[in-house]
Design a protein around this motif. Structure first.
Motif, PDB file in Angstrom:
ATOM      1  N   ALA D   5       0.828  -1.207   0.000  1.00  0.00           N
ATOM      2  CA  ALA D   5       0.000   0.000   0.000  1.00  0.00           C
ATOM      3  C   ALA D   5       0.865   1.261   0.000  1.00  0.00           C
ATOM      4  N   CYS D   6       0.451   2.267  -0.769  1.00  0.00           N
ATOM      5  CA  CYS D   6       1.129   3.563  -0.752  1.00  0.00           C
ATOM      6  C   CYS D   6       0.881   4.223   0.608  1.00  0.00           C
ATOM      7  N   PRO D   7       1.922   4.665   1.311  1.00  0.00           N
ATOM      8  CA  PRO D   7       1.732   5.273   2.636  1.00  0.00           C
ATOM      9  C   PRO D   7       0.997   6.607   2.552  1.00  0.00           C
ATOM     10  N   GLU D   8       0.873   7.160   1.348  1.00  0.00           N
ATOM     11  CA  GLU D   8       0.257   8.471   1.194  1.00  0.00           C
ATOM     12  C   GLU D   8      -1.245   8.336   0.898  1.00  0.00           C
ATOM     13  N   CYS D   9      -1.576   7.508  -0.140  1.00  0.00           N
ATOM     14  CA  CYS D   9      -2.976   7.437  -0.584  1.00  0.00           C
ATOM     15  C   CYS D   9      -3.577   6.061  -0.356  1.00  0.00           C
ATOM     16  N   GLU D  10      -2.758   5.115   0.147  1.00  0.00           N
ATOM     17  CA  GLU D  10      -3.199   3.742   0.389  1.00  0.00           C
ATOM     18  C   GLU D  10      -3.568   2.986  -0.881  1.00  0.00           C
ATOM     19  N   GLU D  26       7.456   5.365  -7.783  1.00  0.00           N
ATOM     20  CA  GLU D  26       6.403   6.371  -7.887  1.00  0.00           C
ATOM     21  C   GLU D  26       5.048   5.668  -7.732  1.00  0.00           C
ATOM     22  N   CYS D  27       4.196   6.240  -6.904  1.00  0.00           N
ATOM     23  CA  CYS D  27       2.860   5.678  -6.735  1.00  0.00           C
ATOM     24  C   CYS D  27       2.040   5.993  -7.995  1.00  0.00           C
ATOM     25  N   PRO D  28       1.428   4.962  -8.626  1.00  0.00           N
ATOM     26  CA  PRO D  28       0.684   5.223  -9.865  1.00  0.00           C
ATOM     27  C   PRO D  28      -0.588   6.037  -9.610  1.00  0.00           C
ATOM     28  N   ASP D  29      -1.083   6.025  -8.387  1.00  0.00           N
ATOM     29  CA  ASP D  29      -2.323   6.745  -8.099  1.00  0.00           C
ATOM     30  C   ASP D  29      -2.068   8.215  -7.779  1.00  0.00           C
ATOM     31  N   CYS D  30      -1.240   8.467  -6.730  1.00  0.00           N
ATOM     32  CA  CYS D  30      -1.078   9.846  -6.269  1.00  0.00           C
ATOM     33  C   CYS D  30       0.221  10.476  -6.771  1.00  0.00           C
ATOM     34  N   LEU D  31       1.047   9.693  -7.483  1.00  0.00           N
ATOM     35  CA  LEU D  31       2.304  10.180  -8.064  1.00  0.00           C
ATOM     36  C   LEU D  31       3.344  10.588  -7.003  1.00  0.00           C
TER      37      LEU D  31
HETATM   38 ZN   LIG Z   1      -0.156   6.997  -3.543  1.00  0.00          ZN
END
Ligand SMILES: [Zn+2]
Ligand SMILES: [Zn+2]
Lengths: 56, 267, 267, 56
Positions: D5-10, D26-31
Motif C-alpha cells: 500500500a502507498c503510505p500516502e494514498c493507500e 512512484e505511486c501510480p495513483d497519487c504520483l
Molecule cells: Zn499513492
C-alpha cells in the motif's frame, strides 16, 4: 686492513673491511671526526661540527 | 600576554582530544586565552603503516631516540597532522563554541626552523651522519599573527611542520614548538598533557608523582618523550614562562587540573 | 572589497600550482588583495587508491556526476586537501614572499554548509536515495575572519571541507566555495583556472575559445567540471561579483592573463 | 508480482522482484515519490523533497 690519509693531518687512518656511507671515524693522530664520503674508493672528509639537538 | 595558557596535547593513545578540547572550550568561554599545540606521532605511525612507508628511528650518541624524517615520512607527517589530527581538534573546538584557527609553520612562515643538514646517530653500532633527515630546530615564531588572532577572540591551534630557510617544510618537535610559542607570547603557563600523571619518582608507580621537579637535578625518568619535554620545559623557563607543568591528559578537565596544581610543576 | 580577486585553482593535472602561486605572489607584491581557493580531486583519487579506499560516483537524475563522499572518502579528502595540496600551496606562496594562511570550513566555522542528508541518484538504472553522502551546500561564509587577515596583509588560502550544523565536516564543491567567498567579500573578480583555455564552442578545438558567454544560453560544454563552474559562476554573478572568468591555468601568469581579458568572461 | 500500500494514498504500488534499499518508486495513483525503507518485508515511505543540488 686498508688505510687512507686523514684529510686534516695526513696521518694514516685504518679502515674496517666494511665501511658504511656517512659513517664517522676518528683520526688516531689529530682526533678529528671524519665522515666516510664514498666507500669505494674510501674517501674521508672532515665531519661538520654540530651541537647535539634532538626531538622529533 | 597576561593570563595566556599554551597547552600541548600529544598524539599518544590514552589522551582523548575531544575531552581536552571540551576543557579548552570551557576555559575560553570563561575568558582565558589559550593556544593549543599538538603533535600526533601515533597518527603518523598508523598512516605510515597504511601507506607502506617504513618508519625508522635515529639513536643519538647519547642514547636519545627520535623519528628519522626522510622525505617520504615528511609527507606522511603532513598528511597525518594537518589532514587528520588537526581537523579533528578544530571540529571538536568548534562544537564547543570556540573560534579556533589552525596554523602550521607553513602558514605565513609562523614557525621558522634551521634544518639539521646532518644528524649524528648510531646505526648498527656505528656512528654515522644521517643526511636525509628533514627535521630542524625552531629559530623563531611569528607572534604578530598569533596576537592578531587572539585579540579577535580566536584560539590558535599550532602544528608542526616548521619551515626552513629554503621555504620547505621540516619536522619540528611539538613540545619544543609549544615552548617556543609560549616564550614568544610571554605566556603565563605552559601545560604539557601526557598519558601519565606527570613526572614519577618510580616509573612503575603512578602514586610516586612528583609535585615539583627542579630541572638539572637527577631526572628520574629520562626515557622517550619525557626527556624532550624536559628540554622544552627548560627552554620555556629560561624564556620567562612562569609556570611549566607536565600533567595527565587522560582525566576530566585536564587543563583546569594542571592549572590548579595537578601534575608536576617544573622549575 | 575593492580590487579583491578570488582565484580558484583546481586539482586537475596540467595546472601547475607553483606557477599559479608565483603569479599570485607577484600580484600580492604589486598591492592586489587575493583569496585563493583550491580543490584537489586528482590528489584525493590518488591517495584513495594508495589507501585502498574505493571511490564511487553518483549520477544525478539529470546526468550530472559527482563524487560519492562516504565516511571513508571524507577522511581521505581531508588528508589529501589539508595534508598535501594546501601545504604545498602555502609553501609555494611563502617562497614567493606572500604571508599566506590556510583556512578550511573547520577553522572558526569559516564555511557553514547544509548537509545533503539524502541525495537522489541513479544506480544501475534505478533511482535511489543515497543516505551516507557527507557533502553539502554552502550556507554562509565568515567574512570577518577573512577581512581581518586581508587587512593585516595576509593572503587566505581556502579549502573544503565545510562544517555542517552538527559541527562535523562535509565535502563542498570548491568552485562553489570560491563563488560564496567572492560574494561574501564583494570581490571585484572571480577567476576559475582550469586545464583548458576557457569555454570552447567545440570541445575538441582549443581555437574555438569563447571570449564571452551569457549564462542561460545553450551552453556548449555542459560535461564534468565545467557544468559546476557555470553553476558557481551564476551564483557569483547574482551575488554581485562584477567579473567572473574561466581561464587557462596552464600558461605563464595565469591570473594576470585572466584579469587582462584572457579566457571566457561569463555574464 | 507483489504489491504494497502507498503510505500516502493507500493505493496499491506494484513491487519488482528485486528491490534495492533506498530505491525510489512512484505511486501510480497519487504520483508520490516513495523510498524503499526496508526490502524484506517491503516497506515504503514518502521520499523527502529536495531540490537537486550537485557539485563535488
Ligand atoms: Zn499513492
Ligand atoms: Zn688527522
Amino acid at each position: 686492513m686498508a688505510a687512507t690519509a686523514c684529510p686534516e693531518c695526513e696521518g694514516s687512518v685504518e679502515l674496517a673491511e666494511s665501511l658504511t656511507q656517512n659513517e664517522i671515524l676518528e683520526c688516531p693522530d689529530c682526533l678529528s671526526e671524519l665522515e666516510v664520503v664514498t666507500t669505494n674508493p674510501p674517501v674521508l672528509a672532515l665531519a661538520p661540527e654540530m651541537a647535539e639537538d634532538w626531538g622529533e | 600576554m597576561d593570563g595566556l595558557v599554551v597547552v600541548k596535547i600529544g598524539g599518544a593513545s590514552g589522551v582523548d582530544p575531544d575531552g581536552v578540547c571540551a576543557d579548552v572550550a570551557a576555559l575560553v568561554r570563561a575568558g582565558r586565552r589559550v593556544v593549543l599545540v599538538h603533535g600526533g606521532s601515533a597518527a603518523v605511525d598508523d598512516l605510515a603503516a597504511r601507506l607502506g612507508v617504513p618508519q625508522r628511528h635515529l639513536v643519538s650518541p647519547s642514547g636519545v631516540t627520535t623519528r628519522h624524517t626522510d622525505a617520504a615520512t615528511l609527507r606522511v607527517l603532513q598528511l597525518a597532522l594537518l589532514g587528520q589530527v588537526r581537523p579533528a581538534v578544530l571540529a571538536a573546538l568548534g562544537r564547543g563554541g570556540v573560534r579556533a584557527v589552525g596554523l602550521s609553520g607553513l602558514d605565513a612562515n609562523l614557525l621558522r626552523a634551521e634544518r639539521r643538514a646532518a644528524v649524528r646517530a648510531v646505526v648498527d653500532g656505528r656512528r654515522v651522519l644521517v643526511r636525509d633527515d628533514h627535521s630542524g630546530r625552531i629559530t623563531s615564531v611569528d607572534g604578530g599573527l598569533l596576537r592578531l588572532l587572539l585579540a579577535d577572540g580566536v584560539t590558535p591551534v599550532v602544528s608542526p611542520p616548521a619551515v626552513a630557510e629554503d621555504g620547505l617544510p621540516v619536522n619540528a618537535n611539538a613540545d619544543r614548538v609549544a615552548a617556543a610559542v609560549a616564550v614568544e607570547l610571554g605566556a603565563q603557563a605552559l601545560v604539557f598533557l601526557t598519558a601519565a600523571p606527570g613526572l614519577l619518582a618510580d616509573p612503575a608507580d603512578d602514586a610516586s608523582l612528583l609535585a615539583e621537579h627542579e630541572l638539572g637535578e637527577d631526572t628520574p625518568v629520562a626515557g622517550g618523550g619525557m626527556a624532550v619535554k624536559l628540554v622544552a620545559a627548560r627552554e620555556a623557563l629560561r624564556g620567562g614562562v612562569r609556570s611549566v607543568v607536565v600533567s595527565d591528559g587522560r582525566v576530566a578537565s585536564p587543563v583546569g587540573r594542571a592549572l590548579d596544581g595537578g601534575g608536576t610543576r617544573l622549575r
